[in-house]
Design an enzyme around this catalytic site. Sequence first.
Site, PDB file in Angstrom:
ATOM      1  N   THR A 170       0.790  -1.227   0.000  1.00 45.88           N
ATOM      2  CA  THR A 170       0.000   0.000   0.000  1.00 45.88           C
ATOM      3  C   THR A 170       0.829   1.288   0.000  1.00 45.88           C
ATOM      4  O   THR A 170       1.900   1.360   0.564  1.00 45.88           O
ATOM      5  CB  THR A 170      -0.967   0.012   1.203  1.00 45.88           C
ATOM      6  OG1 THR A 170      -1.775  -1.136   1.133  1.00 45.88           O
ATOM      7  CG2 THR A 170      -1.851   1.218   1.239  1.00 45.88           C
ATOM      8  N   ASP A 201      -8.951  -2.628   3.509  1.00 41.48           N
ATOM      9  CA  ASP A 201      -9.368  -1.362   4.124  1.00 41.48           C
ATOM     10  C   ASP A 201      -9.084  -0.152   3.255  1.00 41.48           C
ATOM     11  O   ASP A 201      -9.726   0.889   3.420  1.00 41.48           O
ATOM     12  CB  ASP A 201      -8.633  -1.179   5.458  1.00 41.48           C
ATOM     13  CG  ASP A 201      -7.117  -1.127   5.252  1.00 41.48           C
ATOM     14  OD1 ASP A 201      -6.587  -2.017   4.556  1.00 41.48           O
ATOM     15  OD2 ASP A 201      -6.476  -0.197   5.764  1.00 41.48           O
ATOM     16  N   THR A 221      -2.039   1.685   6.446  1.00 38.42           N
ATOM     17  CA  THR A 221      -1.471   0.525   5.759  1.00 38.42           C
ATOM     18  C   THR A 221      -1.313  -0.612   6.761  1.00 38.42           C
ATOM     19  O   THR A 221      -0.922  -0.376   7.898  1.00 38.42           O
ATOM     20  CB  THR A 221      -0.105   0.823   5.119  1.00 38.42           C
ATOM     21  OG1 THR A 221       0.474  -0.418   4.667  1.00 38.42           O
ATOM     22  CG2 THR A 221       0.860   1.491   6.089  1.00 38.42           C
TER      23      THR A 221
HETATM   24  N1  ASP Z   1      -4.092  -2.467   3.828  1.00 40.92           N
HETATM   25  C1  ASP Z   1      -3.861  -3.188   2.612  1.00 40.92           C
HETATM   26  C2  ASP Z   1      -4.947  -4.206   2.429  1.00 40.92           C
HETATM   27  O1  ASP Z   1      -5.299  -4.887   3.381  1.00 40.92           O
HETATM   28  C3  ASP Z   1      -2.557  -3.877   2.534  1.00 40.92           C
HETATM   29  C4  ASP Z   1      -1.377  -3.192   3.157  1.00 40.92           C
HETATM   30  O2  ASP Z   1      -1.455  -2.018   3.533  1.00 40.92           O
HETATM   31  O3  ASP Z   1      -0.328  -3.840   3.279  1.00 40.92           O
HETATM   32  O4  ASP Z   1      -5.411  -4.361   1.331  1.00 40.92           O
END
Ligand code: ASP
Length: 305
Positions: A170, A201, A221
């Site tokens: 992210t 999210d 993130t």
């Molecule tokens: N938050 C992101 C998701 O769950 C992934 C990440 O931030 O690593 O899609």
Amino acid sequence: MYAIAIHGGAGTLPRAEMTPERETAYRAGLAAALDAGYAVLDAGGTSLEAVTTAVRILEDDPMFNAGRGAVLTHEGIAELDASIMNGANLAAGAIAGVRHVKNPIELARAVMEHSAHVMLIGSGAEEFALERGLALVPNEYFRTETRKAQLQRVLTGDTRPANELSALGTVGAVALDRAGNLAAATSTGGMTAKRYGRVGDSPIIGAGTWADNASCAVSATGHGEYFIRAAVAHDICARVAYGGKSLAQAADAVVMEHLVKLGGEGGVIAIDPQGRIAMPFNSEGMFRGARTSDGEREISIYRDR
Ligand code: ASP
């Protein structure tokens, strides 16, 4: 006072795997996005434009999990999510599960500015992108060799959890402009080997992204399943608005206490109307940067550097 903060994911890339060459490359990628976003603010541009610019640059950089270089689904496809919010009027736009939009953050912004809706998904979102004349690319454009190898490791039974292997999840940005307006933007490929149209999210307004001039702007993130259930971005701003907490207190309470209790790994970048920035994370590291009109500039990966 104006300021911007960015993140390139709260990945758990262990220090042992971080070579000096890799670290230099990540820092350069973060610096390019941070300084481009800051330049928008410096020239009198809006926070909305600054966060869009910073996120677009991170999407185009194959090292980060968004746009080109996004992690791949179980079937080996890149499926992208993004969202953006304007703190001045609580306008918001989000997209999920798109496969051909070169810069998902631009589509999220188009949803906010040119549609009657807040969130569009899949083929409908792509139809809208086509109507708006946004750049479309074959899915292969997003799929780097590194991400293909990463997916293979997961599919061939590497026992580490998928979110750990997704490593660098992210990208996002938050900003305060000269006019006192806040904005937040987030873009992601999600988690490696995600299935069944999974959405995290990042495109959920209130979970991965939130901006309200009355309290703060946040981009998150981390392990999305937890961030959705904790309504992370909105909760931080609500603690500022109703709880009388400072931004740092509110962000710490959510990331270092509430999320830790739930088992949700990750972090946030957040900014308040005074340009104060908080960037807490409960993971080993978080790619991040911040720059203010007071002359402060920081780019960091781990807790101590
Ligand atoms: N938050 C992101 C998701 O769950 C992934 C990440 O931030 O690593 O899609």
